[in-house]
Design a protein around this motif. Structure first.
Motif, mmCIF file in Angstrom:
data_model
loop_
_atom_site.group_PDB
_atom_site.id
_atom_site.type_symbol
_atom_site.label_atom_id
_atom_site.label_comp_id
_atom_site.label_asym_id
_atom_site.label_seq_id
_atom_site.Cartn_x
_atom_site.Cartn_y
_atom_site.Cartn_z
ATOM 1 N N TRP A 1 10.905 13.352 10.766
ATOM 2 C CA TRP A 1 10.378 11.993 10.618
ATOM 3 C C TRP A 1 9.046 11.854 11.350
ATOM 4 C CZ3 TRP A 1 9.370 7.796 8.353
ATOM 5 C CH2 TRP A 1 8.900 6.680 9.044
ATOM 6 N N ASN A 2 8.950 12.370 12.577
ATOM 7 C CA ASN A 2 7.696 12.251 13.328
ATOM 8 C C ASN A 2 6.551 12.952 12.615
ATOM 9 O OD1 ASN A 2 8.825 10.681 15.339
ATOM 10 N ND2 ASN A 2 9.335 12.442 16.626
ATOM 11 N N GLN A 3 6.813 14.118 12.034
ATOM 12 C CA GLN A 3 5.773 14.830 11.283
ATOM 13 C C GLN A 3 5.366 14.044 10.045
ATOM 14 O OE1 GLN A 3 7.662 18.601 10.544
ATOM 15 N NE2 GLN A 3 7.121 19.433 12.552
ATOM 16 N N GLU A 4 6.351 13.547 9.308
ATOM 17 C CA GLU A 4 6.051 12.787 8.087
ATOM 18 C C GLU A 4 5.344 11.476 8.428
ATOM 19 O OE1 GLU A 4 5.876 12.165 3.970
ATOM 20 O OE2 GLU A 4 6.146 13.937 5.207
ATOM 21 N N ARG A 5 5.763 10.842 9.490
ATOM 22 C CA ARG A 5 5.124 9.586 9.897
ATOM 23 C C ARG A 5 3.645 9.816 10.211
ATOM 24 N NH1 ARG A 5 7.584 5.197 14.147
ATOM 25 N NH2 ARG A 5 5.934 3.678 13.882
ATOM 26 N N THR A 6 3.352 10.873 10.930
ATOM 27 C CA THR A 6 1.958 11.192 11.258
ATOM 28 C C THR A 6 1.142 11.426 9.991
ATOM 29 O OG1 THR A 6 2.603 12.133 13.379
ATOM 30 C CG2 THR A 6 0.471 12.817 12.496
ATOM 31 N N ARG A 7 1.709 12.153 9.045
ATOM 32 C CA ARG A 7 0.996 12.414 7.781
ATOM 33 C C ARG A 7 0.735 11.109 7.019
ATOM 34 N NH1 ARG A 7 3.696 15.309 3.925
ATOM 35 N NH2 ARG A 7 1.724 15.862 2.993
ATOM 36 N N LEU A 8 1.749 10.245 6.949
ATOM 37 C CA LEU A 8 1.593 8.982 6.222
ATOM 38 C C LEU A 8 0.588 8.056 6.909
ATOM 39 C CD1 LEU A 8 5.291 8.277 5.214
ATOM 40 C CD2 LEU A 8 3.397 8.782 3.656
ATOM 41 N N GLU A 9 0.556 8.071 8.235
ATOM 42 C CA GLU A 9 -0.409 7.243 8.960
ATOM 43 C C GLU A 9 -1.842 7.675 8.662
ATOM 44 O OE1 GLU A 9 1.060 7.701 12.932
ATOM 45 O OE2 GLU A 9 2.374 5.939 12.771
ATOM 46 N N GLN A 10 -2.039 8.951 8.366
ATOM 47 C CA GLN A 10 -3.382 9.460 8.052
ATOM 48 C C GLN A 10 -3.779 9.178 6.603
ATOM 49 O OE1 GLN A 10 -2.972 13.576 9.192
ATOM 50 N NE2 GLN A 10 -3.036 13.103 11.370
ATOM 51 N N LEU A 11 -2.844 8.727 5.789
ATOM 52 C CA LEU A 11 -3.106 8.377 4.392
ATOM 53 C C LEU A 11 -3.642 6.945 4.355
ATOM 54 C CD1 LEU A 11 -2.845 9.216 1.400
ATOM 55 C CD2 LEU A 11 -0.518 8.320 1.457
ATOM 56 N N THR A 12 -4.981 6.803 4.321
ATOM 57 C CA THR A 12 -5.605 5.483 4.441
ATOM 58 C C THR A 12 -6.344 5.035 3.179
ATOM 59 O OG1 THR A 12 -7.568 6.491 5.407
ATOM 60 C CG2 THR A 12 -5.876 5.694 6.940
ATOM 61 N N HIS A 13 -6.432 5.892 2.179
ATOM 62 C CA HIS A 13 -7.128 5.544 0.935
ATOM 63 C C HIS A 13 -6.199 5.871 -0.230
ATOM 64 C CE1 HIS A 13 -10.334 5.792 3.873
ATOM 65 N NE2 HIS A 13 -11.112 5.123 3.039
ATOM 66 N N TRP A 14 -5.730 4.826 -0.917
ATOM 67 C CA TRP A 14 -4.776 5.009 -1.999
ATOM 68 C C TRP A 14 -4.804 3.794 -2.911
ATOM 69 C CZ3 TRP A 14 -1.499 0.953 -1.461
ATOM 70 C CH2 TRP A 14 -1.275 0.463 -0.170
ATOM 71 N N GLN A 15 -4.151 3.959 -4.042
ATOM 72 C CA GLN A 15 -4.027 2.867 -5.002
ATOM 73 C C GLN A 15 -2.641 2.957 -5.627
ATOM 74 O OE1 GLN A 15 -7.262 2.609 -7.761
ATOM 75 N NE2 GLN A 15 -6.214 1.167 -9.092
ATOM 76 N N LEU A 16 -2.064 1.792 -5.932
ATOM 77 C CA LEU A 16 -0.787 1.790 -6.626
ATOM 78 C C LEU A 16 -0.771 0.676 -7.658
ATOM 79 C CD1 LEU A 16 1.129 -0.773 -5.604
ATOM 80 C CD2 LEU A 16 1.379 0.669 -3.601
ATOM 81 N N SER A 17 0.097 0.855 -8.635
ATOM 82 C CA SER A 17 0.323 -0.193 -9.632
ATOM 83 C C SER A 17 1.821 -0.296 -9.858
ATOM 84 C CB SER A 17 -0.401 0.112 -10.936
ATOM 85 O OG SER A 17 0.064 1.321 -11.494
ATOM 86 N N GLY A 18 2.252 -1.501 -10.205
ATOM 87 C CA GLY A 18 3.674 -1.726 -10.426
ATOM 88 C C GLY A 18 3.944 -3.174 -10.756
ATOM 89 N N LYS A 19 5.158 -3.608 -10.438
ATOM 90 C CA LYS A 19 5.584 -4.978 -10.705
ATOM 91 C C LYS A 19 6.153 -5.576 -9.430
ATOM 92 C CE LYS A 19 7.073 -3.771 -15.352
ATOM 93 N NZ LYS A 19 8.246 -3.588 -16.199
ATOM 94 N N MET A 20 6.014 -6.892 -9.331
ATOM 95 C CA MET A 20 6.564 -7.596 -8.185
ATOM 96 C C MET A 20 7.306 -8.830 -8.676
ATOM 97 S SD MET A 20 4.764 -9.016 -4.702
ATOM 98 C CE MET A 20 3.637 -10.115 -5.486
ATOM 99 N N ALA A 21 8.545 -8.988 -8.234
ATOM 100 C CA ALA A 21 9.321 -10.199 -8.496
ATOM 101 C C ALA A 21 9.296 -11.035 -7.228
ATOM 102 C CB ALA A 21 10.749 -9.856 -8.879
ATOM 103 N N ILE A 22 9.099 -12.337 -7.396
ATOM 104 C CA ILE A 22 9.035 -13.265 -6.272
ATOM 105 C C ILE A 22 10.105 -14.327 -6.488
ATOM 106 C CG2 ILE A 22 7.591 -14.897 -5.014
ATOM 107 C CD1 ILE A 22 5.165 -13.342 -6.265
ATOM 108 N N ILE A 23 10.997 -14.447 -5.507
ATOM 109 C CA ILE A 23 12.086 -15.412 -5.616
ATOM 110 C C ILE A 23 12.060 -16.299 -4.380
ATOM 111 C CG2 ILE A 23 14.584 -15.693 -5.836
ATOM 112 C CD1 ILE A 23 14.522 -12.686 -6.894
ATOM 113 N N THR A 24 11.894 -17.601 -4.596
ATOM 114 C CA THR A 24 11.948 -18.588 -3.528
ATOM 115 C C THR A 24 12.966 -19.652 -3.928
ATOM 116 O OG1 THR A 24 10.266 -20.092 -4.412
ATOM 117 C CG2 THR A 24 9.469 -18.211 -3.119
ATOM 118 N N PRO A 25 13.354 -20.535 -3.003
ATOM 119 C CA PRO A 25 14.275 -21.603 -3.398
ATOM 120 C C PRO A 25 13.719 -22.491 -4.520
ATOM 121 C CG PRO A 25 14.196 -21.427 -1.017
ATOM 122 C CD PRO A 25 13.125 -20.524 -1.555
#
Length: 192
Positions: free
Chosen positions: A29-53
């Motif tokens: 986990w510590n190794q993977e966490r360090t690698r992910l923290e260094q990942l600072t430039h990225w893009q994603l696409s997907g869907k988001m559902a928003i549920i409120t009262p």
């Protein structure tokens, strides 16, 4: 007597094995966490559902992260703009569905003021990658993040996939502040 010594030896060995496994997971986990923290430039696409009262809705999501700066686009399922939120050199700007420009130092308050949605923008760049920041967290057996508890927000991870040498989340559910957000990430693009 020999049987007792044998049993005691086996128990001691098992106890040693039981304490060794979490340490190995922690190292992974510590190794993977360090690698992910260094990942600072990225893009994603997907869907988001928003549920409120008061309301339920869904949107297409496109997030582009460029170091500390970002651009978040939410569009309806038919492609019309809901909002575009960006942070550039510390300035936060939101373009609403009518093309009006709004500025603030607090992205979350600005989104809430204009839409009524609580979206935890400050934590999303880390949570989306599967990082807990400074929050409490639990790990899955494979050393990926299972859940995060950050103030009023609880984030639960449902699916990971391998991408360009990283293990990245593809499903997140965030619950807090009278809101529930579900993210389904369809595509990651990592800067090289």
């Amino acid at each position: 007597m020999l049987l007792r010594i044998f049993t005691l030896t086996c128990l001691l060995l098992l106890a040693g094995c039981a304490t060794t496994q979490p340490q190995r997971d922690q190292v992974n986990w510590n190794q993977e966490r360090t690698r992910l923290e260094q990942l600072t430039h990225w893009q994603l696409s997907g869907k988001m559902a928003i549920i409120t009262p008061q309301q339920k809705g869904s949107a297409r999501l496109n997030w582009q992260q460029d170091g500390e700066d970002y651009r978040l686009n939410l569009t309806s399922l038919i492609g019309t703009s809901i909002l575009e939120l960006s942070r550039s050199k510390g300035e936060i700007t939101l373009l609403d569905s009518d093309g009006n420009r709004h500025q603030s130092q607090d992205a979350e308050a600005l989104i809430y003021q204009l839409t009524g949605w609580n979206i935890p923008v400050a934590g999303l760049p880390e949570w989306i990658k599967g990082l807990p920041g400074q929050a409490e967290f639990e790990l899955n057996p494979d050393s990926s993040l299972a859940s995060v508890r950050d103030g009023q927000w609880q984030i639960v991870y449902g699916d990971y996939r391998d991408q360009d040498g990283y293990r990245l989340p593809h499903q997140l559910t965030m619950t807090g502040q009278n809101s529930r957000l579900k993210l389904q990430i369809n595509q990651w693009t990592l800067a090289r």
